[in-house]
Design an enzyme around this catalytic site. Structure first.
Site, short mmCIF file in Angstrom:
data_model
loop_
_atom_site.label_atom_id
_atom_site.label_comp_id
_atom_site.label_asym_id
_atom_site.label_seq_id
_atom_site.Cartn_x
_atom_site.Cartn_y
_atom_site.Cartn_z
CB SER A 43 36.16 2.16 33.08
OG SER A 43 37.56 2.21 33.24
CE1 TYR A 79 36.80 1.77 27.65
CE2 TYR A 79 37.85 2.53 29.67
CZ TYR A 79 37.14 1.57 28.98
OH TYR A 79 36.78 0.40 29.61
CE LYS A 128 33.41 1.54 29.33
NZ LYS A 128 32.40 0.50 29.04
#
Lengths: 339, 339
Positions: free
Chosen positions: A125, A153, A157
């Site tokens: 991402s 997050y 990633k």
């Protein structure tokens, strides 16, 4: 060939599955079987395809069984989203880090038992990028910009990008990490992603509903339509190792647009009354997260694979409308305007 | 204050422990208790100190108990080395990644139970840097050079840097990652690190033994003496959060030297006969790993903390000789020359 799509019941995963089943081939091989794992079952059209096997449940509960099941290719899309991971630290570690590690180890077990290394596309991402006092964020993040994630997050990633690269170096997989831009317009309801409003401010007004934009109209962000995102995942899978170039992650193409540009496009496609259903109500929590995100992205390596961003945001809005018109929910999804 | 040093029985860990016990304070606080964990017991002088408690065994077997034990400060140095991690992939994942994750989660459990966040210095490594087809390695790697590790060891260190940063962002620890340069001259015997020969080509000739240099004399590498390395760890601990600057890792200062420079320094300090005990016998495995390493490093952020590299490599050689002269093993360690 036999494929695995984790997160195969989700928005991007189901769209990818549908596209692959329609074309019937991937990287020149016929698709004989496709396993879709997700916490919820995939859409019924996918379930109706004889090649599809859906396995419902958390990925982490399925990886032990995968240690003795071989796949030619894997699209690893399953993930908890950014807002969820900020709210529940354990959930993010489990769903994003532990699950990916267990999946990689299952694929490794196959190779250690004499099988071939699966080709693996991992959906990373643009959230890996962020500003740090020692690492100012450039206006446009490139393939080789130094990541400094500002969310759990994004951290997870990035960590998985590097694990993927090392498992690839060791020959356990043929892994390629592609950084997805924010995908819009997502159908359905808002989700826990901090970026959820980027879809909401288009989707809700088209359905005749009011929508809250929690950030300033000047906020700029790298976006991609679902169709272009799926194009990117397929191209990254089909690229030769040499064309992919190395083991570090690449950015998928982005359309770098401001919120005001998005709403101008909405107005151009659907009219002023639709646009006026969007109200600006600042949300400091969301604005804080988004304020640490890249304002735009470049994608030099993806462009060398022939990938392009969407032409403009009006094309993104039209893609959503056309998708809705093909779906059973069209009447409610597009209740807010007449074409 | 109560300190934990993981890898506290190792070369750098024991030296750090000794220095801290001698000064008696850290960051202005009196050191009342120091727990040293390692797979082997620490040297006897450390065991004899009433403030020291040694806990022998794998870190991963000790982290459950740490969930209810509070520390003011932690130096997390425990690690499997690069050569071991290349030879045994599982070992590296367990010793470097799983152990760090479990330690971070133990510290988090303390905070979630109402305790204060421990200050944590993590020893990362210059091995996070490497060349990738998409990411050429600069001649000198800086604090903000994009890492692209080419070993499992480097990957695991980089992954832990980012986990540390995220646990810090969440307030579970006050973490600071410092990338150690190759530390020389290490006493004792060769270890499993691919960089082991950088010490061996100095240590063995001084002991009157032949030594094999597995790489070309032109190979350049960022090095640091044990004393300067320990200086770096202490300064990173004592820095304010603002002075440390952000959450990304920093490079500790390096002396960037070629193998031939190292041997010139050895000759200048100990004579020609000592130098001539080194033979060049290329080892493709070692040369392959080292060929992917940084040729030199800069350390702008560490310099702003007042840290400096060693003056020259002769000073590094002399530091080793002086250390040996203070140790019971002096006669055998320095059997190869007369001062």
């Amino acid at each position: 060939m036999k494929l695995l799509i984790t997160g195969g019941g989700g928005f991007v995963g189901a769209r990818l599955a549908r596209r692959l089943l329609q074309s019937g081939t991937l990287a020149g091989q016929r698709i004989d079987a496709m396993v879709l794992t997700d916490i919820a079952p995939p859409p019924s059209d996918l379930l109706a395809d004889a090649r599809v096997e859906a396995r419902t449940g958390a990925l982490l509960s399925q990886t032990d069984a995968l240690r003795t099941e071989s796949f030619d290719g894997v699209f690893h899309l399953a993930s908890a989203v950014s807002g969820e991971c900020e709210a529940d630290f354990e959930l993010g570690l489990r769903s994003n880090l532990d699950s990916t590690r267990a999946l990689l180890d299952a694929l490794r077990a196959n190779v250690e038992a004499g099988g071939r290394a699966a080709r693996v596309v991992f959906s990373s991402s643009v959230a890996v990028f962020g500003p740090d006092p020692a690492v100012p964020l450039p206006k446009i993040v490139a393939d080789d910009t130094l990541p400094a994630p500002q969310t759990s997050y994004g951290t997870q990633k990035l960590v998985c990008e590097h694990l993927l690269a090392d498992y690839t170096r060791k020959g356990y997989i043929d892994g390629r990490a592609a950084r997805l831009m924010t995908v819009a317009v997502r159908p359905g309801r808002p989700n826990g992603a901090a970026s959820s409003f980027f879809s909401g401010i288009i989707r809700e007004p088209l359905a005749g509903l009011e929508s809250i934009c929690p950030v300033s109209p000047e906020v700029s962000h790298p976006m991609s339509s679902p169709a272009r995102t799926v194009d990117g995942l397929v191209a990254v899978y089909e690229a030769s190792r040499e064309a992919f170039c190395g083991r570090t992650a690449l950015n998928l193409p982005a359309l770098n647009v401001r919120v005001s540009d998005m709403l101008d496009a909405l107005e151009a496609v659907a009219g002023r009354a639709v646009r006026e259903r969007v109200r600006y109500v600042p949300d400091p929590m969301v604005a804080g997260i988004v304020g640490n995100w890249a304002r735009g992205a470049s994608a030099e390596r993806a462009q060398r694979l022939g990938l392009k961003p969407d032409a403009d945001f009006a094309a993104v809005v039209r893609q959503y409308i056309e998708d809705c018109e093909r779906s059973p929910a069209a009447s409610s999804a597009l209740a807010g305007f007449s074409t």
